[in-house]
Write an enzyme that holds these catalytic residues in place. Structure first.
Site, PDB file in Angstrom:
ATOM      1  N   GLY A 165       0.813  -1.204   0.000  1.00  0.00           N
ATOM      2  CA  GLY A 165       0.000   0.000   0.000  1.00  0.00           C
ATOM      3  C   GLY A 165       0.851   1.260   0.000  1.00  0.00           C
ATOM      4  N   VAL A 166       0.168   2.386  -0.076  1.00  0.00           N
ATOM      5  CA  VAL A 166       0.841   3.684  -0.179  1.00  0.00           C
ATOM      6  C   VAL A 166       1.248   4.192   1.199  1.00  0.00           C
ATOM      7  CG1 VAL A 166       0.611   6.042  -1.053  1.00  0.00           C
ATOM      8  CG2 VAL A 166      -0.665   4.194  -2.112  1.00  0.00           C
ATOM      9  N   GLY A 167       2.305   5.010   1.231  1.00  0.00           N
ATOM     10  CA  GLY A 167       2.658   5.740   2.449  1.00  0.00           C
ATOM     11  C   GLY A 167       3.568   4.955   3.345  1.00  0.00           C
ATOM     12  N   SER A 168       3.272   4.966   4.651  1.00  0.00           N
ATOM     13  CA  SER A 168       4.224   4.409   5.602  1.00  0.00           C
ATOM     14  C   SER A 168       4.380   2.898   5.428  1.00  0.00           C
ATOM     15  CB  SER A 168       3.813   4.755   7.039  1.00  0.00           C
ATOM     16  OG  SER A 168       2.500   4.366   7.276  1.00  0.00           O
ATOM     17  N   VAL A 169       3.323   2.203   5.006  1.00  0.00           N
ATOM     18  CA  VAL A 169       3.461   0.765   4.762  1.00  0.00           C
ATOM     19  C   VAL A 169       4.418   0.515   3.613  1.00  0.00           C
ATOM     20  CG1 VAL A 169       2.287  -1.314   3.969  1.00  0.00           C
ATOM     21  CG2 VAL A 169       1.208   0.122   5.677  1.00  0.00           C
ATOM     22  N   GLU A 183      -0.611  -1.646  -7.125  1.00  0.00           N
ATOM     23  CA  GLU A 183      -1.655  -0.718  -7.527  1.00  0.00           C
ATOM     24  C   GLU A 183      -1.098   0.678  -7.800  1.00  0.00           C
ATOM     25  OE1 GLU A 183      -5.426  -1.373  -5.354  1.00  0.00           O
ATOM     26  OE2 GLU A 183      -5.237   0.728  -4.810  1.00  0.00           O
ATOM     27  N   GLY A 208      -7.936  -1.453  -3.190  1.00  0.00           N
ATOM     28  CA  GLY A 208      -7.516  -2.728  -3.745  1.00  0.00           C
ATOM     29  C   GLY A 208      -7.049  -3.711  -2.690  1.00  0.00           C
TER      30      GLY A 208
END
Lengths: 471, 471
Positions: free
Chosen positions: A245-249, A272, A365
């Site tokens: 996923g986006v960002g800190s992850v 994604e 997603g």
């Protein structure tokens, strides 16, 4: 929104380009919001994912938007949905293209699409693909905004197609993560193009924060887990295809990759969204290719990509989201999926969307990947609200991913490998990923639940007694 | 269970053939249960789905079974799981073959397989395929029970394969529901075969009850819905590929098909289990072909199939469950999935497995189909326990299918088409499928929930106050 200007309460359905707040139209939604009769427009707005403020703030504030699918990214829209003034249903983003074509969602009257180029019967979408090819195919009429702020060379990243009609369509098939099976343009019937408008207004860019101590601890735990899994699992002997996923992850996964002994494995991203950390990994050679449907880049990241499109086009492919997130392809690539969440519970259920009864985003997603990945990991900080709230809870406020679909939970506190564990065993394993401040409370819950018995110990009354229910 | 008879607390993992209580080994589990040291065996038993009493009663009663995946069908096992003496985790049956091969579940030490024929390096499984090919491939040693009660001609129905190893495996692809892409036999390395035993003990057959007034009302509602959907949905203009669950749901779907104007559509079954109603539909020509992984037939139905295997082999194919339930194939065939459930709630969440905190079965293939079908229908009677309990509840006791994965709910009371509806709208739409005796109670819940507000109104305390929570 009709050609003859009657508009009114026509209740038109707009299929809008955009995903991750890029590649969305700006002038058309702004013009709709500015109409005197905006509040009577009763629009249904369907996008690929999140879009910009011209859609999700202006249209809501003007009262023009009545319905919204499949994802929300803006506070104004979120408030309207939670207040019940805009009707929203949260959909798996991979399913939306089929849903607008085959009765699951309303079929668009209008496709409103941002592009970097347009002809009489084709267009090249700007840097977000999402469900745009399906919207263009399904809509009666098409409005294209050509945005001069987006480089024409984005065409080189695109691999576009509209899937065949079931029953009897062939499963999608890619020889490699960066294989191409479509076209760099979207074609349409020439009569469909109602108008073209021009703009040079840039998209919103992302702002990423510096990693915190918690982010670094999460990356460490993730690295430890990945290291052991690469050792033990024959499926990852030669190659590793990741989604995150986006960002800190995403940042945590890319940091973890730096710490893991990858050997001579080929590492690719089949996910994604293209983000800064992934661009770094491509530049460094840790990741050799990437498939996504959109961008979530900082201003600096966007400049870096746009300045070197020809080179990136050799490694990066942007696809419709029903291809980037396709179950058969996720299975084929044996993806290791790592997604964030709002909270997880002691039996491994995951809430990706709600705080209490309020929706705060969308499933996006995450379900496409967690459900179909060879290995499904949920990674999140153990607490929220500056440590005041545990993200590991007795029972999640909303179930977006079931206990059947989550293999491993990782937090800054540790790893809970839930594979093969019964719900009772999960009640114990999950304590390892909770923050120490909340472990005693969770242990107390576990004891009360076990006293009641059953295969999945618990009960709504016990869950209601947990302090951080959000009620 | 070792060759040298040491046995003891070896904790062996058994991959056992069988699915839907057919095609499972009988003598080996019985022999294990009869051992004096049975209680120390600590066995993990993994099957395709439900199996017979020699496995799920005898091994539990003797104390030999410590763990069980992925489905339970017998009361003795159910009680042991709910009491916590056997550890169980409920898995999507399509995923089990991959899970035993790639670290999701323990890899079998032994594959214990019922067959109609065996050679030095091949076997023909009896009428249940399930995950048997993967168990044979993954296990260190193989024990085959050849059952003379099963006709040798079953080989004609089989289309068997072990999927490639990801990453980089090709998506499965079938030109038609009854296309064949595998072999009629399972091959194995010659050294793997530890022993062959012979039996002629028949499998359990199903007993179907006569349709009740509720069953007929459910079939009528389903027929009305299907009729309208066939009219409106372009995906079903020429063909209809159905999946449906076993028992009263399957009977209701087949009855509904008789009442629907199918035009000259090709109707096929792409599902999990061949049952009597489906055999009727094949014989009558309503359904032209069927793909499944196992049988759930009455004694009469089994006689009918076995007496005419060559003819049925032209229309019926039995596949491994990771093929029969494969996401890519379900998508490719644009399947309309109709599955039963224990209960559904006002936002469209579905519980397929639990009554309160007790598990009563397993998710089986319902998630494989509901998640990947073009149209996902849950069909169930509006009440249970002779009308005393509503199956439409404020909040399900356990979430097996999320609000993102269920399109339509049908009961004997009506149809709730949830597609595109927000959770608040669903609170109202779902009242139509509740039994009149419970509607006022559900309306009261709805009012209390709406007063609280939020996108998904509700709360654990409100759910706990509902009478039929099962707590």
């Amino acid at each position: 929104m009709t050609d003859d200007g009657t508009g009114g309460d026509s209740g038109d359905v707009l299929g809008v380009s955009g995903f991750g707040s890029v590649g969305y139209p700006k002038l058309v939604p702004e013009a709709l919001a500015a109409r005197e009769d905006a509040a009577t427009l009763d629009l249904t707005v369907i996008s690929g994912g999140s879009v910009g403020p011209e859609v999700d703030e202006a249209l809501v504030e003007s009262g023009a938007m009545a319905r919204r699918y499949p994802f929300i990214g803006h506070e104004v829209l979120r408030q309207a949905i939670n207040a019940g003034t805009v009707a929203f249903h949260d959909r798996h983003v991979a399913a939306v293209a089929d849903e607008v074509r085959f009765g699951g969602l309303p079929s668009p009257d209008w496709a409103v699409v941002e592009a970097v180029a347009v002809g009489a019967d084709w267009l090249v979408p700007s840097p977000s693909v999402g469900s745009t090819p399906a919207f263009v195919a399904a809509a009666d009429r098409l409005v294209v905004e050509v945005n001069a702020a987006q480089p024409r060379g984005l065409e080189g990243l695109h691999d576009l197609l509209v899937r065949e009609t079931p029953p009897g369509r062939d499963p999608l098939r890619l020889a490699a993560v960066d294989d191409r099976i479509g076209s760099s343009r979207i074609s349409f019937a020439p009569g469909k193009l109602a108008s073209v408008v021009r703009t040079d207004r840039p998209d919103t860019t992302y702002t990423f924060r510096e990693p915190t101590a918690v982010d670094r601890a999460l990356a460490d735990e993730l690295a430890g887990f990945l290291d052991a899994e690469l050792d033990r699992n024959p499926a990852f002997a030669e190659a590793l295809n990741l989604q995150f996923g986006v960002g800190s992850v995403g940042n945590a996964v890319v940091s973890a990759l730096d710490a893991v002994d990858l050997g001579d494995r080929d590492v690719a991203y089949f996910g994604e969204v293209l983000q800064d950390a992934l661009l770094d990994a491509l530049d460094e050679g840790t990741v050799t290719s990437a498939s996504a449907t959109s961008l979530a880049l900082s201003a600096e990241g966007q400049d870096r990509l746009f300045a070197d499109l020809d080179r990136y086009a050799e490694q990066v492919v942007l696809r419709p989201v029903d291809v980037s997130n396709d179950p058969a392809l996720i299975d084929s690539f044996g993806v290791v999926a790592v997604n964030g969440a709002v909270e997880v519970d002691l039996t491994g259920q995951v809430n990706s969307t709600h705080i209490g009864t309020d929706v705060v985003g969308g499933v996006g997603g995450s379900g496409d990947f967690l459900r179909n990945a060879l290995l499904s990991v949920v990674a999140l900080p153990s607490t929220a609200a500056g440590g005041d709230v545990s993200r590991v809870v007795p029972r999640v406020a909303h179930v977006d991913h079931t206990e059947h679909d989550v293999d491993v939970v990782v937090t800054d506190q540790g790893v809970a490998d839930l594979r093969g564990l019964s719900p009772r065993e999960r009640l114990t394993a999950m304590l390892d990923v909770a923050h120490p401040d909340f472990r005693q409370g969770l242990r107390d819950y576990r004891e009360r639940a076990l006293e009641r018995g059953g295969h999945t110990p618990g009960g709504f009354d016990l869950a209601a007694a947990w302090p951080s229910d959000g009620e």
